[in-house]
Design an enzyme around this catalytic site. Structure first.
Site, PDB file in Angstrom:
ATOM      1  N   LYS A 182      -2.258  10.100  42.313  1.00  0.00           N
ATOM      2  CA  LYS A 182      -2.606   9.894  40.913  1.00  0.00           C
ATOM      3  C   LYS A 182      -2.357   8.426  40.591  1.00  0.00           C
ATOM      4  O   LYS A 182      -1.540   7.757  41.235  1.00  0.00           O
ATOM      5  CB  LYS A 182      -1.813  10.792  39.975  1.00  0.00           C
ATOM      6  N   THR A 193       0.941   2.195  39.911  1.00  0.00           N
ATOM      7  CA  THR A 193       1.518   3.255  39.087  1.00  0.00           C
ATOM      8  C   THR A 193       0.981   4.455  39.683  1.00  0.00           C
ATOM      9  O   THR A 193      -0.012   4.995  39.218  1.00  0.00           O
ATOM     10  CB  THR A 193       1.005   3.355  37.667  1.00  0.00           C
ATOM     11  N   GLU A 279      -8.767   2.545  35.396  1.00  0.00           N
ATOM     12  CA  GLU A 279      -9.034   2.690  33.968  1.00  0.00           C
ATOM     13  C   GLU A 279     -10.276   1.894  33.573  1.00  0.00           C
ATOM     14  O   GLU A 279     -10.310   0.674  33.682  1.00  0.00           O
ATOM     15  CB  GLU A 279      -7.794   2.273  33.168  1.00  0.00           C
TER      16      GLU A 279
END
Lengths: 408, 408
Positions: A182, A193, A279
């Site tokens: 993830k 992250t 993102e």
């Protein structure tokens, strides 16, 4: 939307003998989403981990390192999303320990046999009671074929779950590798992250597993960047259940390289998936820097390109504004770089040489390549033999939107 | 829109005795805009310059350095926007020299007495003929009170012109300082994508001027960042016409510090104006890092915060998602940083200490400060006596829009 990430089907993710996965909806940050995951490992498994180098590392990272160093046999992992339990000081450590204690009690283990993981918002207290209250559910629904549910349970701003499987044959036995990851923002070298979990039923010595995880991380998660931010919580775990029935693979075994490379392939696919789901990403870029004096300087140049907001926005716009790439090469920090010696390619097209535009270059060529969803940027430094590759994505309106809205 | 930048009036910009400025519309990239500027200096002037450290430095930067090193008396500057003449190889150097030659002929100077500057798109040939054809216009309309027109003539993606004036008294004479700057994206330490020009009629030795420019740049243009990209063309020039009628200021003069500080003040205002007009900026942030072991580590932390897209988007959203700041402090590269020792303040509010959230902190306090247009982020490392300050802006949809559309 993610760049060239196929929709995952549950059946494409192969169970690993000795691994079960169970989940719960604990409403840690948002209702109606899987946000707690419990992974259980058969007795006799080996586990290795690599963690963030951020000095502000999260409480669960500190506890993971301690439990791995204790040489207790790791038998369970507990993951929550919605809250990173980072920047939470002493009480954060207590919370991470409490979730290990609670899961250990339920599974009849010692607390040191549990590894905790958290991802989500930093600087807010972990609602550990919610996690503990939902552990029985995650134990009850545990199954070996739950990898898709598990990959969904660890998502935060990820748009799609990320997981993959591979098989190979060792000593006449089929060995299976399944992994998931993830991560989407705050993605940078030295781990992203990100949480990554790779399990295999291969029989492999602890030492060989340690060797493989470091090799694989350097070829995968340490080669990606979305926004240059290194997270407080990055963790990558390799688990080997040793149940495949072949002779133990050590670093000197004939099969070591094959197993290492198969596990590394899975890690690369999982790492690239994070960038493809970066993102706001609309493009996937491979930055390949060749013919440098050493790998470090090649990485410097690759990361200077991969981190430049100006370059990332130009890729978003499909604008072959390639001078921005030259500028990034120039400020990458190679003090004795002779820019008149290097060549810049976009895909197969030579864009720049001799410190200027290549005579053969036509902007229409650059424009055509910039429209593609997957783009190769190649820099040939012409000063040595070493190379490095970095994967990144473009920078779109949606990156700003996602990160401006993340908590609200 | 620019953050707290007052609208400039022509009358607020004081002429400098011995300096004239003239402009032309040469249609270098776009029609109907001033894109050529000629600055002329009286005989006996001193000129100093500081330039980009990008290895891919632009042709005009190479020529500027050569002409300054030749110790010819600099008497004229020629600036064009719309094209950076960078990544243009040998022909770029020829073009920069041709524009110097042409201006020198028209003004009866040697080519070495002219400094050339370009800013705009990289990797495209400079349309030097257009510049040369419009030099006579820029000479004809030259005036001492043309600073506002000049500041407009050097704009690229800037929304507003940036210039300011100061006066001080030296030896009973009034000394005037007027400066202007441009730059908005590709802004980073070690100079920004920026051009800066500061002129004074002060009587000052060449050596003192050199000392002042280095001092001033370190306190101003080297403390700003918009997007972390260091340009190929950054140039900052100080010009002293030596006409104010007081005794020459040297580094040992009583008035040296006063003059240095006044010129530095102008440089700081011009540098901050670039950030206030940063591409898409809606907020102006001061990142102040204190109590570090040395200035370098304080700058590392300040720049890690100032460069983080996650932090910059959170500021854009007025979201006190302050854990992102802790994460940036943690990955700034101080290997022996003890995060339990540091304190983080937003404005006057203590946000974090002891590695976690401050007991006194309430999110409403953070939310109120995040709504302001000017925000102070203070990090107290508590490990030494040194400090550093960096100015930056937030990261908005418009940053992406401006940079995705820049060439089109």
């Amino acid at each position: 939307m993610p760049v060239n990430l196929p929709t995952l089907s549950a059946s494409s993710l192969l169970p690993i003998n000795g691994v079960t996965l169970g989940f719960a909806e604990a409403h840690i940050r948002k209702p109606n989403r899987k946000d707690v995951l419990v992974i259980q490992l058969a007795e006799g498994s080996h586990v290795a981990g690599v963690f963030t180098q951020n000095r502000f590392c999260a409480a669960p990272v500190i506890v993971c390192k301690k439990h791995l160093a204790s040489n207790s046999e790791i038998r369970a992992l507990v993951v929550n999303t919605g809250n990173a339990n980072a920047g939470t000081g002493e009480s954060g450590l207590q919370h991470a320990n409490q979730s290990c204690d609670a899961l250990a009690r339920l599974l009849n283990l010692k607390s040191e046999q549990v590894l905790p993981f958290s991802t989500g918002v930093i600087l807010e207290p972990l609602p550990v009671d919610k996690i503990i209250a939902h552990l029985p559910t995650a134990i009850k629904n545990a199954q070996a074929d739950n990898w898709l549910n598990a990959a969904q349970a660890i998502m935060t701003t990820d748009i799609v779950p990320k997981a993959t499987s591979r098989q190979l044959s060792i000593g006449g036995k089929t060995v299976t590798i399944t992994g998931m990851s993830k991560g989407s923002g705050m993605i940078h070298p030295n781990m992203a992250t990100m949480l990554g979990y790779l399990a295999t039923d291969a029989v492999i010595s602890k030492q060989a597993l340690d060797a493989i995880i470091h090799y694989a991380v350097n070829k995968s998660f340490n080669c990606i960047t979305v926004d240059g931010d290194t997270s407080t919580n990055d963790s990558f775990i390799m688990m080997a259940t040793n149940l495949a029935g072949h002779a133990e693979v050590t670093t000197s075994s004939e099969d070591f390289i094959a197993l290492r490379d198969a596990m590394t392939d899975v890690a690369i696919e999982l790492a690239q998936a994070i960038v493809r789901d970066g993102e706001g990403a609309t493009k996937f870029m491979t930055i390949q820097v060749e013919a440098g004096k050493n790998e470090a300087e090649c990485r410097k140049v690759a990361y200077a390109i991969a981190h430049s907001p100006l370059i990332k926005t130009a890729f978003f716009a499909s604008d072959p504004n390639l001078g921005r790439i030259l500028a990034a090469i120039g400020y990458a920090g190679i003090d004795d770089l002779d820019v008149s010696k290097l060549s810049l390619y976009l895909g197969d097209v030579l864009v720049s040489e001799n410190g200027g535009i290549a005579a053969s270059y036509k902007e229409a060529q650059g424009a055509a390549i910039m429209k593609e969803a997957e783009i190769l940027v190649r820099v040939v430094l012409n000063r040595g033999e070493e190379a490095a590759t970095v994967w990144t994505c473009d920078f779109s309106y949606d990156y700003v939107k996602i990160n401006a809205d993340y908590r609200s």
